[in-house]
Design a protein around this motif. Structure first.
Motif, short mmCIF file in Angstrom:
data_model
loop_
_atom_site.label_atom_id
_atom_site.label_comp_id
_atom_site.label_asym_id
_atom_site.label_seq_id
_atom_site.Cartn_x
_atom_site.Cartn_y
_atom_site.Cartn_z
N VAL A 158 0.80 -1.00 0.17
CA VAL A 158 -0.07 -0.15 0.09
C VAL A 158 1.12 1.35 -0.10
N VAL A 159 1.98 1.12 1.17
CA VAL A 159 2.82 2.23 0.84
C VAL A 159 3.38 2.84 -1.03
N VAL A 160 4.20 1.66 -1.41
CA VAL A 160 4.60 1.76 -2.47
C VAL A 160 3.12 2.26 -3.62
N PHE A 161 1.97 1.93 -3.32
CA PHE A 161 0.95 2.36 -4.64
C PHE A 161 0.66 3.10 -4.21
N PHE A 170 -7.02 4.45 -1.30
CA PHE A 170 -7.74 4.79 -0.66
C PHE A 170 -8.89 3.30 -1.66
N SER A 171 -9.11 3.87 -1.78
CA SER A 171 -9.92 2.97 -2.84
C SER A 171 -9.68 1.31 -2.72
N SER A 172 -8.19 0.83 -2.66
CA SER A 172 -8.33 -0.31 -2.46
C SER A 172 -7.65 -0.79 -1.35
N VAL A 198 -3.36 5.77 5.61
CA VAL A 198 -3.66 6.76 6.91
C VAL A 198 -2.38 7.80 6.66
N PHE A 199 -1.51 6.72 7.24
CA PHE A 199 0.33 7.27 7.95
C PHE A 199 0.90 8.23 6.34
N THR A 200 0.41 6.96 5.78
CA THR A 200 1.15 6.89 4.53
C THR A 200 1.22 9.13 3.96
N ALA A 201 -0.24 8.97 3.92
CA ALA A 201 -0.62 10.55 3.29
C ALA A 201 -0.21 11.41 3.82
N ILE A 233 -14.64 11.14 -5.88
CA ILE A 233 -15.16 10.57 -4.30
C ILE A 233 -15.97 9.82 -4.90
N LEU A 234 -16.94 9.48 -5.79
CA LEU A 234 -18.23 8.73 -5.96
C LEU A 234 -17.13 7.47 -6.28
N ILE A 235 -16.32 8.07 -7.64
CA ILE A 235 -16.15 6.75 -8.36
C ILE A 235 -15.00 6.05 -7.63
N MET A 236 -14.28 6.75 -6.23
CA MET A 236 -13.01 5.95 -5.97
C MET A 236 -13.51 5.37 -4.63
N ILE A 237 -15.17 5.14 -4.68
CA ILE A 237 -15.53 4.32 -3.42
C ILE A 237 -16.82 2.65 -5.09
N LEU A 238 -17.20 3.80 -5.47
CA LEU A 238 -17.49 2.60 -6.30
C LEU A 238 -16.58 1.62 -6.58
N ILE A 239 -15.84 1.50 -7.82
CA ILE A 239 -14.51 0.89 -7.96
C ILE A 239 -14.88 0.20 -6.96
N ALA A 240 -14.19 0.75 -5.30
CA ALA A 240 -13.58 -0.48 -4.71
C ALA A 240 -15.53 -1.57 -4.20
#
Length: 340
Positions: A158-161, A170-172, A198-201, A233-240
């Motif tokens: 996740v850090v690398v991604f 965050f979606s992932s 969250v920590f990475t961000a 934002i909605l798309i980021m939620i949708l793909i999850a």
């Protein structure tokens, strides 16, 4: 099985062809608009500059592709191909969530929403690249069987991604949490993935001067730094959450399958064009036609409908001047007042 493999391929191929024709015939001007905003360089410094921020690889890849927008044919091929990959990756994820063939039509939903969102001329291709990468990253996670590897993937991975593709991570992470809940995987895995993201961000925020909210919603997915559209934002939620549609198990018959396919097709046909504002694209098309010197088409468009913006009127007057008709026909069309 109501939607056999060869039928799936036909549906996906048809979707890609429709997307290609839509962009190539209807909105070729959009590619010229985006291409003019950048100058891609193959230098080391240019690459390092892009990689200095989270999401840098998405930016670099998208800018590499956007340089080919100079030729609308290539632009349409690139966008159609990415929309197709998003659809296919969504389906692969749905299969991992135990999707039946009936649910195949739902795998087109993320692509349809992304397509509509791209109608906003300020949406950058980096968002499309990031969405594609996120779906691929999600598929990698759900494919891992070993729990130790899953922990490594959801932490270091996740850090690398996040650093390579930005806030789409965050979606992932959200998709990982859903998968862990479905598979009854230890809740510690989910908490760890969320905390790491969250920590990475926050660490990246402290190392740069961008507002904090952009590290959670994306830095270079949208052209204007002060705005993050709700649709993004909605798309980021949708793909999850879209893979959850694979859990739907209705009592299927042939009529239901056909109705579902027709409903998705009709929805896409009416919904996608809503993202393309006619007035904005009028200016973009006039600008594109000036760029390629198609004066006759500019005049022909104005004859059908008077230009409605100062920029469009200026393009029309230039076309009339180039054709030697400015003195005779200028007053045949709407002219700017003091705004000109």
């Amino acid at each position: 099985m109501l939607i056999k493999n060869y039928n799936k391929y036909i549906l996906s191929a048809l979707f890609a062809v429709v997307a290609f024709l839509f962009w190539k015939i209807g909105y070729a001007c959009a590619f010229s608009y985006h291409e003019q905003f950048q100058m891609f360089l193959t230098t080391k410094n240019y690459f390092l500059e892009r990689m200095s921020l989270p999401g840098g690889l998405a930016d670099y890849v998208s800018e590499f592709l956007v340089q080919f927008y100079y030729f609308p044919l290539f632009g349409a091929l690139i966008v159609a191909a990415l929309l197709l990959v998003i659809q296919m990756l969504t389906w692969r994820l749905m299969v991992c969530f135990s999707a039946k063939d009936f649910a195949y039509v739902f795998s087109f939903l993320p692509s349809i929403f992304v397509w509509q969102y791209m109608g906003n001329e300020s949406v950058l291709l980096s968002f499309l690249v990031a969405v594609t990468a996120s779906l691929g990253f999600n598929f990698g996670y759900v494919s891992i069987k070993n729990n130790v590897f899953k922990i490594v993937y959801s932490t270091a991975g996740v850090v690398v991604f996040y650093y390579l593709f930005g806030a789409i991570a965050f979606s992932s992470v959200f998709c990982m949490v859903i998968w862990n809940f479905k598979e009854k995987i230890n809740v510690f895995n989910s908490i760890l993935a969320v905390l790491v993201a969250v920590f990475t961000a926050v660490i990246c925020y402290n190392l740069t001067s961008y507002p904090l909210f952009r590290f959670f919603l994306g830095i270079n997915y949208f052209r204007f730094p002060t705005e993050i559209p709700m649709m993004q934002i909605l798309i980021m939620i949708l793909i999850a959450v879209c893979p959850l549609l694979g859990l739907i198990e209705p009592k299927i018959n042939k009529k239901i399958s056909i109705v579902s396919l027709a409903a998705i097709a009709i929805f896409g046909a009416f919904y996608v064009p809503t993202g393309f504002k006619a007035l904005n694209y009028e200016v973009i098309e006039y600008d594109y036609l000036v760029r390629i010197g198609n004066w006759d088409k500019i005049i022909a468009i104005a004859e059908k409908q008077n230009p409605r913006t100062p920029q469009s009127v200026s393009c029309l007057n230039l076309a009339l001047a180039e054709k030697g008709e400015l003195g005779n026909r200028m007053c045949d069309f709407f002219q700017n007042g003091k705004e000109g």
